[in-house]
Motif scaffolding. Structure first.
Motif, PDB file in Angstrom:
ATOM      1  N   THR A 112     -20.121   7.833  -7.290  1.00 45.05           N
ATOM      2  CA  THR A 112     -19.143   8.006  -6.218  1.00 45.05           C
ATOM      3  C   THR A 112     -19.198   6.780  -5.326  1.00 45.05           C
ATOM      4  N   VAL A 113     -18.034   6.238  -5.020  1.00 48.95           N
ATOM      5  CA  VAL A 113     -17.967   4.984  -4.280  1.00 48.95           C
ATOM      6  C   VAL A 113     -16.969   5.144  -3.138  1.00 48.95           C
ATOM      7  N   TYR A 114     -17.288   4.529  -2.033  1.00 48.73           N
ATOM      8  CA  TYR A 114     -16.357   4.673  -0.904  1.00 48.73           C
ATOM      9  C   TYR A 114     -15.985   3.355  -0.267  1.00 48.73           C
ATOM     10  N   ALA A 115     -14.790   3.354   0.325  1.00 51.90           N
ATOM     11  CA  ALA A 115     -14.335   2.225   1.125  1.00 51.90           C
ATOM     12  C   ALA A 115     -13.689   2.796   2.379  1.00 51.90           C
ATOM     13  N   GLY A 116     -13.814   2.072   3.459  1.00 54.39           N
ATOM     14  CA  GLY A 116     -13.274   2.556   4.722  1.00 54.39           C
ATOM     15  C   GLY A 116     -11.970   1.861   5.080  1.00 54.39           C
ATOM     16  N   PHE A 117     -11.118   2.598   5.762  1.00 56.96           N
ATOM     17  CA  PHE A 117      -9.838   2.044   6.199  1.00 56.96           C
ATOM     18  C   PHE A 117      -9.651   2.313   7.686  1.00 56.96           C
ATOM     19  N   ASP A 118      -9.341   1.273   8.372  1.00 60.02           N
ATOM     20  CA  ASP A 118      -9.168   1.351   9.810  1.00 60.02           C
ATOM     21  C   ASP A 118      -7.744   1.801  10.133  1.00 60.02           C
ATOM     22  N   PRO A 119      -7.585   2.892  10.826  1.00 59.58           N
ATOM     23  CA  PRO A 119      -6.235   3.411  11.060  1.00 59.58           C
ATOM     24  C   PRO A 119      -5.562   2.776  12.271  1.00 59.58           C
ATOM     25  N   THR A 120      -5.225   1.508  12.154  1.00 62.43           N
ATOM     26  CA  THR A 120      -4.600   0.839  13.297  1.00 62.43           C
ATOM     27  C   THR A 120      -3.099   1.043  13.330  1.00 62.43           C
ATOM     28  N   ALA A 121      -2.515   1.510  12.235  1.00 62.36           N
ATOM     29  CA  ALA A 121      -1.070   1.728  12.226  1.00 62.36           C
ATOM     30  C   ALA A 121      -0.786   2.915  11.314  1.00 62.36           C
ATOM     31  N   ASP A 122       0.444   3.373  11.314  1.00 60.30           N
ATOM     32  CA  ASP A 122       0.737   4.549  10.492  1.00 60.30           C
ATOM     33  C   ASP A 122       1.114   4.166   9.068  1.00 60.30           C
ATOM     34  N   SER A 123       0.857   2.937   8.721  1.00 55.35           N
ATOM     35  CA  SER A 123       1.123   2.517   7.349  1.00 55.35           C
ATOM     36  C   SER A 123       0.038   1.551   6.905  1.00 55.35           C
ATOM     37  N   LEU A 124      -0.210   1.543   5.625  1.00 57.12           N
ATOM     38  CA  LEU A 124      -1.108   0.533   5.073  1.00 57.12           C
ATOM     39  C   LEU A 124      -0.333  -0.771   4.941  1.00 57.12           C
TER      40      LEU A 124
ATOM     41  N   GLU B 256      -6.006   9.481  20.816  1.00 55.57           N
ATOM     42  CA  GLU B 256      -6.285  10.400  19.728  1.00 55.57           C
ATOM     43  C   GLU B 256      -5.016  10.788  18.979  1.00 55.57           C
ATOM     44  N   ASP B 257      -3.932  10.969  19.729  1.00 51.87           N
ATOM     45  CA  ASP B 257      -2.679  11.346  19.088  1.00 51.87           C
ATOM     46  C   ASP B 257      -2.184  10.261  18.153  1.00 51.87           C
ATOM     47  N   ALA B 258      -2.225   9.035  18.645  1.00 50.62           N
ATOM     48  CA  ALA B 258      -1.764   7.917  17.829  1.00 50.62           C
ATOM     49  C   ALA B 258      -2.603   7.825  16.563  1.00 50.62           C
ATOM     50  N   LEU B 259      -3.890   8.023  16.714  1.00 51.77           N
ATOM     51  CA  LEU B 259      -4.774   7.950  15.562  1.00 51.77           C
ATOM     52  C   LEU B 259      -4.432   9.004  14.524  1.00 51.77           C
ATOM     53  N   ARG B 260      -4.199  10.194  15.011  1.00 51.05           N
ATOM     54  CA  ARG B 260      -3.894  11.276  14.086  1.00 51.05           C
ATOM     55  C   ARG B 260      -2.653  10.936  13.269  1.00 51.05           C
ATOM     56  N   ALA B 261      -1.644  10.428  13.940  1.00 50.52           N
ATOM     57  CA  ALA B 261      -0.405  10.073  13.244  1.00 50.52           C
ATOM     58  C   ALA B 261      -0.672   8.957  12.235  1.00 50.52           C
ATOM     59  N   ASN B 262      -1.480   7.987  12.631  1.00 52.05           N
ATOM     60  CA  ASN B 262      -1.775   6.882  11.732  1.00 52.05           C
ATOM     61  C   ASN B 262      -2.511   7.349  10.489  1.00 52.05           C
ATOM     62  N   VAL B 263      -3.463   8.210  10.697  1.00 50.90           N
ATOM     63  CA  VAL B 263      -4.243   8.701   9.567  1.00 50.90           C
ATOM     64  C   VAL B 263      -3.335   9.412   8.572  1.00 50.90           C
ATOM     65  N   GLU B 264      -2.430  10.217   9.098  1.00 53.79           N
ATOM     66  CA  GLU B 264      -1.532  10.938   8.198  1.00 53.79           C
ATOM     67  C   GLU B 264      -0.646  10.000   7.399  1.00 53.79           C
ATOM     68  N   GLY B 265      -0.134   8.977   8.072  1.00 54.83           N
ATOM     69  CA  GLY B 265       0.726   8.024   7.380  1.00 54.83           C
ATOM     70  C   GLY B 265      -0.011   7.321   6.255  1.00 54.83           C
ATOM     71  N   MET B 266      -1.229   6.927   6.538  1.00 52.58           N
ATOM     72  CA  MET B 266      -1.993   6.189   5.534  1.00 52.58           C
ATOM     73  C   MET B 266      -2.368   7.082   4.360  1.00 52.58           C
ATOM     74  N   GLN B 267      -2.703   8.303   4.681  1.00 55.43           N
ATOM     75  CA  GLN B 267      -3.091   9.227   3.620  1.00 55.43           C
ATOM     76  C   GLN B 267      -1.994   9.381   2.577  1.00 55.43           C
ATOM     77  N   SER B 268      -0.780   9.512   3.033  1.00 50.92           N
ATOM     78  CA  SER B 268       0.296   9.770   2.077  1.00 50.92           C
ATOM     79  C   SER B 268       0.508   8.559   1.162  1.00 50.92           C
ATOM     80  N   GLN B 269       0.294   7.375   1.707  1.00 49.58           N
ATOM     81  CA  GLN B 269       0.501   6.193   0.864  1.00 49.58           C
ATOM     82  C   GLN B 269      -0.596   6.018  -0.181  1.00 49.58           C
ATOM     83  N   MET B 270      -1.768   6.502   0.137  1.00 46.60           N
ATOM     84  CA  MET B 270      -2.872   6.313  -0.799  1.00 46.60           C
ATOM     85  C   MET B 270      -2.648   7.052  -2.109  1.00 46.60           C
ATOM     86  N   ARG B 271      -1.810   8.061  -2.055  1.00 47.13           N
ATOM     87  CA  ARG B 271      -1.567   8.830  -3.269  1.00 47.13           C
ATOM     88  C   ARG B 271      -0.961   7.979  -4.373  1.00 47.13           C
ATOM     89  N   ARG B 272      -0.327   6.901  -3.989  1.00 45.40           N
ATOM     90  CA  ARG B 272       0.259   6.020  -4.994  1.00 45.40           C
ATOM     91  C   ARG B 272      -0.818   5.276  -5.782  1.00 45.40           C
TER      92      ARG B 272
END
Length: 429
Positions: free
Chosen positions: A33-45, A92-108
């Motif tokens: 199992t391997v991990y990488a971190g992503f900084d949620p500075t925006a709502d898109s990667l 915190e709100d901005a972060l939450r939105a950013n995390v959600e945006g990034m999550q959806s793109q990772m599915r690709r």
RNA sequence: GGGGGGUUUCCCGAGCGGUCAAAGGGGUCAGACUGUAAAUCUGAUGGCAGUGCCUUCGCAGGUUCGAAUCCUGCACCCCCCA
């Protein structure tokens, strides 16, 4: 299980590891199992995230389980590594939105559904957020000698600068990331962390902490930073980052970024980002070198990446737009052909009445399309021979556009310079 | 707390009473050459109008026929001494 280490190595994705000798064998033994971190500075990667993401993807393809960690907690603090100044703290709100945006793109990029090696997405806010301050100091902070922390490049560089300090908050960043690694080890048996070369200090901090807390030896691997041959940052466009979200950067624009890449970077990007195998990439590069003017490498790269990020339909739109724009003089098109492109290049709608009578002055048309930022700018462009209507040069400032200048039923293709396009659509009021 | 220096057009940086929309460089844009590349060369680069007008030189006032340039106050930044 394929040899992911060798794969990453020939692709040039390995900058440094904690154990060059044993990692290949360790990875070959059984799924890890391997991990990488992503900084949620925006709502898109953006392209800057692409390296880590494609590396996780390759691990998964080789049979390992990837974890994408989104820094909901650490993002509130900001990693001082490679930064010259303290980051603006996010709400915190901005972060939450950013995390959600990034999550959806990772599915690709990652398969989250596979039963055995399915990717896992975690948000470190879920465990860091619950920590009490005293508890954290006692359980984690206690294991960090300050002299070791001070010796890290990321800290030293900042302290050496006289014009910007390093706040205590930022200084603490590495403890959080270090603890993330330990947490993922405990919860997911994750024993390898990957990241950009600027993450080395943070990764080793996590390894040290795991040894002290749990007596285990974890591993780390970094990839080179993504820069272009001319030393500038890859993925920077005139208007900012090259985002992966179609709402920010459309497929056509994304495709064009890679088409325009200079020769010196093509080989590297093919290896970094595409799924093409070694013989295929070597063949493409060889073909490219034979006749660089055909841009074989850029075309291949652009197609592969656009398909990955925007799907087959996005690629079709991008290629169709490219054919139209960079082909001959434009005429006899239909709205249907242009409509997919319309949303992707800068476009504006104007009332059809503008075309009546004298017509629409080309200076005004350039301004309305956004290709010129003022009338003076538009005049300059025309003066210098850089203005085109439907790919035909407009050499007079007094040129007026009428219905005859439409490329399709309602649209007109304007161009400034060699490759800046815009569409104007004339609609009934 | 005391002393000194600074704040200029997108950025850096000249200008120190008129000839300043403001040198020079960077960036950006356009042209040539090419390959929608790189490098190079050329031109442009506040706005609106075409030999004029308007807005700009930290902010607010003032002195002058006239200020980015002088004076006063304010704000922010840097340096030295305590």
């Amino acid at each position: 299980m394929s040899d992911v280490f060798a794969e990453l190595a020939w692709r040039g994705l390995i900058h440094q590891t904690t154990d060059d000798a044993h990692l290949p064998g360790w990875l070959g033994e059984r799924p890890r199992t391997v991990y990488a971190g992503f900084d949620p500075t925006a709502d898109s990667l953006h392209v800057g995230h692409l390296m880590a993401l494609t590396i996780l993807r390759r691990f998964q393809q080789a049979g390992h389980r990837p974890i994408a960690l989104v820094g909901g907690a650490t993002g509130m603090i900001g990693d001082p590594s490679g930064k010259s100044e303290e980051r603006q703290l996010l709400s915190e709100d901005a972060l939450r939105a950013n995390v959600e945006g990034m999550q959806s793109q990772m599915r690709r990029f990652l398969d989250f559904d596979d039963p055995t090696r399915g990717a896992v997405l975690v948000n470190n806010y879920d465990w860091v957020g619950r920590f009490g301050y005293l508890e954290f100091l006692r359980d984690v902070g206690k294991h960090f000698p300050v002299n070791v922390m001070l010796a890290k490049d990321s800290v030293r560089n900042r302290l050496e600068r006289t014009d910007s300090g390093l706040s205590y908050t930022e200084f603490s960043y590495m403890l959080l990331q270090a603890y993330d690694f330990v947490h993922l080890y405990r919860e997911y048996d994750c024993q390898l962390q990957v990241g950009g070369s600027d993450q080395w200090g943070n990764i080793t901090a996590g390894i040290d902490l795991a040894r002290r807390l749990d007596g285990v030896q974890l591993h780390g691997m970094t990839c080179p930073l993504l820069t272009k041959a001319d030393g500038t940052k890859m993925g920077k466009t005139e208007s900012g980052a090259l985002w992966l979200a179609a709402e920010r950067v459309g497929p056509y624009q994304f495709y064009q970024y890679w088409i325009n890449l200079e020769d010196a970077d093509v080989d590297k990007c093919l290896r970094f980002f595409t799924d093409l195998d070694r013989p295929r990439i070597e063949a493409v590069v060889a073909e490219h070198l034979e006749d660089p003017s055909r841009r074989t490498g850029q075309r291949c790269l652009a197609a592969e990446l656009t398909r990955l990020v925007h799907g087959e339909s996005g690629l079709r739109i991008a290629q169709r737009a490219t054919e139209i724009f960079f082909g001959a003089e434009i005429s006899e098109l239909t709205d249907a052909e242009l409509v997919g492109i319309f949303t992707d290049v800068p476009s504006r709608e104007l009332p059809r009445t503008e075309l009546a009578g004298e017509g629409l002055a080309i200076v005004d048309a350039l301004c309305a399309s956004g290709l010129a930022k003022s009338k003076g700018d538009a005049r300059r462009t025309i003066d210098q021979g850089g203005a085109y209507v439907n790919n035909r040069r407009a050499d007079s400032i007094d040129r007026c556009l009428g219905p005859a200048d439409l490329a399709s039923e309602t649209m007109m293709v304007l161009r400034a310079g060699k490759k800046r396009y815009a569409l104007l659509r004339f609609v009934e009021p």
